[in-house]
Design a protein around this motif. Structure first.
Motif, PDB file in Angstrom:
ATOM      1  N   PRO A  50      10.540  70.987  58.114  1.00  0.00           N
ATOM      2  CA  PRO A  50      10.123  69.596  58.345  1.00  0.00           C
ATOM      3  C   PRO A  50       8.863  69.555  59.206  1.00  0.00           C
ATOM      4  CG  PRO A  50      12.461  69.917  58.874  1.00  0.00           C
ATOM      5  CD  PRO A  50      11.877  71.273  58.656  1.00  0.00           C
ATOM      6  N   ASP A  51       8.081  68.512  59.033  1.00  0.00           N
ATOM      7  CA  ASP A  51       6.842  68.381  59.797  1.00  0.00           C
ATOM      8  C   ASP A  51       7.086  68.465  61.305  1.00  0.00           C
ATOM      9  OD1 ASP A  51       5.436  68.124  57.465  1.00  0.00           O
ATOM     10  OD2 ASP A  51       5.036  65.980  57.670  1.00  0.00           O
ATOM     11  N   GLU A  52       8.205  67.932  61.779  1.00  0.00           N
ATOM     12  CA  GLU A  52       8.458  67.913  63.219  1.00  0.00           C
ATOM     13  C   GLU A  52       8.484  69.330  63.806  1.00  0.00           C
ATOM     14  OE1 GLU A  52      12.363  66.694  64.556  1.00  0.00           O
ATOM     15  OE2 GLU A  52      13.215  67.132  62.567  1.00  0.00           O
ATOM     16  N   ASP A  53       8.895  70.315  63.020  1.00  0.00           N
ATOM     17  CA  ASP A  53       8.936  71.686  63.512  1.00  0.00           C
ATOM     18  C   ASP A  53       7.545  72.286  63.646  1.00  0.00           C
ATOM     19  OD1 ASP A  53      11.687  71.610  63.660  1.00  0.00           O
ATOM     20  OD2 ASP A  53      12.005  72.544  61.699  1.00  0.00           O
ATOM     21  N   ILE A  54       6.597  71.756  62.910  1.00  0.00           N
ATOM     22  CA  ILE A  54       5.204  72.192  63.008  1.00  0.00           C
ATOM     23  C   ILE A  54       4.488  71.443  64.131  1.00  0.00           C
ATOM     24  CG2 ILE A  54       2.997  72.309  61.779  1.00  0.00           C
ATOM     25  CD1 ILE A  54       4.639  72.574  59.164  1.00  0.00           C
ATOM     26  N   LEU A  55       4.797  70.165  64.260  1.00  0.00           N
ATOM     27  CA  LEU A  55       4.078  69.314  65.212  1.00  0.00           C
ATOM     28  C   LEU A  55       4.477  69.560  66.664  1.00  0.00           C
ATOM     29  CD1 LEU A  55       4.023  66.003  63.148  1.00  0.00           C
ATOM     30  CD2 LEU A  55       2.136  67.589  63.560  1.00  0.00           C
ATOM     31  N   ARG A  56       5.480  70.394  66.911  1.00  0.00           N
ATOM     32  CA  ARG A  56       5.768  70.779  68.298  1.00  0.00           C
ATOM     33  C   ARG A  56       4.636  71.629  68.872  1.00  0.00           C
ATOM     34  NH1 ARG A  56      10.962  71.751  66.166  1.00  0.00           N
ATOM     35  NH2 ARG A  56      12.416  70.091  66.762  1.00  0.00           N
ATOM     36  N   VAL A  57       3.917  72.331  68.006  1.00  0.00           N
ATOM     37  CA  VAL A  57       2.877  73.230  68.507  1.00  0.00           C
ATOM     38  C   VAL A  57       1.497  72.948  67.921  1.00  0.00           C
ATOM     39  CG1 VAL A  57       4.495  75.096  69.040  1.00  0.00           C
ATOM     40  CG2 VAL A  57       3.436  75.007  66.775  1.00  0.00           C
ATOM     41  N   HIS A  58       1.400  71.966  67.021  1.00  0.00           N
ATOM     42  CA  HIS A  58       0.109  71.628  66.429  1.00  0.00           C
ATOM     43  C   HIS A  58      -0.146  70.127  66.529  1.00  0.00           C
ATOM     44  CE1 HIS A  58      -0.988  75.545  64.927  1.00  0.00           C
ATOM     45  NE2 HIS A  58       0.231  75.700  64.456  1.00  0.00           N
ATOM     46  N   ASP A  59      -1.405  69.776  66.782  1.00  0.00           N
ATOM     47  CA  ASP A  59      -1.795  68.372  66.883  1.00  0.00           C
ATOM     48  C   ASP A  59      -1.644  67.678  65.530  1.00  0.00           C
ATOM     49  OD1 ASP A  59      -2.413  68.827  69.505  1.00  0.00           O
ATOM     50  OD2 ASP A  59      -4.599  68.887  69.191  1.00  0.00           O
ATOM     51  N   ALA A  60      -1.200  66.433  65.578  1.00  0.00           N
ATOM     52  CA  ALA A  60      -0.959  65.685  64.347  1.00  0.00           C
ATOM     53  C   ALA A  60      -2.250  65.500  63.540  1.00  0.00           C
ATOM     54  CB  ALA A  60      -0.336  64.337  64.674  1.00  0.00           C
ATOM     55  N   ASP A  61      -3.364  65.244  64.218  1.00  0.00           N
ATOM     56  CA  ASP A  61      -4.628  65.021  63.508  1.00  0.00           C
ATOM     57  C   ASP A  61      -5.052  66.280  62.762  1.00  0.00           C
ATOM     58  OD1 ASP A  61      -7.274  63.586  63.006  1.00  0.00           O
ATOM     59  OD2 ASP A  61      -7.946  65.379  64.090  1.00  0.00           O
TER      60      ASP A  61
END
Length: 300
Positions: A50-61
């Motif tokens: 899921p995107d949330e697992d990526i967005l813990r360490v990467h900026d949304a933009d």
């Protein structure tokens, strides 16, 4: 049991200059199965998280622009890859594979991602053939779910884990340790919690002594309950991009030092393959296969 993440799209079409190093992702599973180090039951198919697992360490933009193929030309050049939808899918699948490995290492003690080790990816950008940082995302996943209290990342690729160091600069629950060629990429290093830059030509004896002197003390001081190990084989003397001078046997002993210590301390460990750019593909595959062989002996 060796839990090994594999994704069917690792070998998607790339420009000619990128195809050779990617061959190891196809050849390594074949070798492990052929010699009996692994069985088909050891492999699992990596899935995008899921995107949330990526967005813990990467900026949304950054993540959104990467997903849509809207990186600037300068950003794309820094990654070393021309953007494609297949490339994006490959990167998120590799990251998901490392999270899947973390789940399985909790159950079985050790797990491998045939790819992974994308340690040059920062929160807001990619560099050096790394678009998303898989070990950082998996470490954050463990912490968010309460599966780990203190994580140790052991990065023994010939290149410093600059993206990983930057991501966790202000996170005391993740200790970053990078032992790398001092003169290797990146030219501008970040500050890990512990950096050991090595001079050109460092050989087996010098390398293994430093590792043996450092890692047991580090485990005692950091007191991790989970380890990520980046086992790049670009430390070999035959590597085209590295400046160190390890033999294949020295590289195998390096792996044995790390994995036996993790086993002795009952630490679950996820191993990612990292770099390897020797002239002969057989040298790369054999060195990587040794990492799996060592683990099979330690946890077998």
């Amino acid at each position: 049991m060796l839990s090994i993440a594999f994704a069917p799209n690792y070998a998607h079409p790339l420009p000619a200059g990128h195809r050779f190093p990617m061959l190891k992702y196809e050849l390594l599973p074949e070798q492990l199965l052929h010699e009996g180090t692994a069985t088909p039951a050891d492999f699992f198919t990596a899935q995008p998280p899921p995107d949330e697992d990526i967005l813990r360490v990467h900026d949304a933009d950054y993540y959104q622009r990467l997903r849509l193929g809207k990186l600037t030309r300068q950003e794309e050049r820094a990654t070393g890859f021309p953007w494609s939808a297949e490339l994006f899918e490959r990167e998120i699948t590799i990251l998901g594979g490392t999270i899947g490995c973390a789940q399985r290492a909790l159950a079985h003690g050790v797990a491998f991602n045939i790819a992974g080790g994308t340690h040059h990816a920062f929160r807001d950008r990619g560099e050096g053939f790394c678009l998303l940082n898989d070990q950082a995302a998996a470490a954050a996943w463990l912490l968010a779910r309460g599966h780990a209290r203190q994580v140790l990342i052991i990065d023994l690729d010939v290149h410093q884990g600059n993206g990983t160091a930057a991501i966790f600069r202000h996170e005391p629950r993740v200790f970053t340790f990078s032992m790398h060629g001092a003169r290797n990429y990146p030219a501008r290093k970040e500050q890990s919690d512990l950096d050991l830059p090595l001079p050109d030509g460092t050989d087996d004896a010098q390398y293994l002594k430093l590792l043996a002197d450092t890692l047991p003390r580090l485990l005692d001081e950091v007191q991790p309950d989970f380890v990520f190990y980046l086992a790049g084989v670009d430390v070999l003397a035959t590597d085209k991009l590295g400046y160190l001078a390890l033999t294949r046997e020295g590289c195998r002993q390096r792996d044995e030092t790390v994995l036996r210590l993790c086993h002795q301390h009952r630490l679950p460990v996820v191993v990612c393959m990292g770099g390897g750019y020797s002239e002969r593909i057989a040298d790369i595959v054999e060195a990587h296969a040794n990492t799996f062989r060592v683990a099979a002996g330690v946890w077998g």
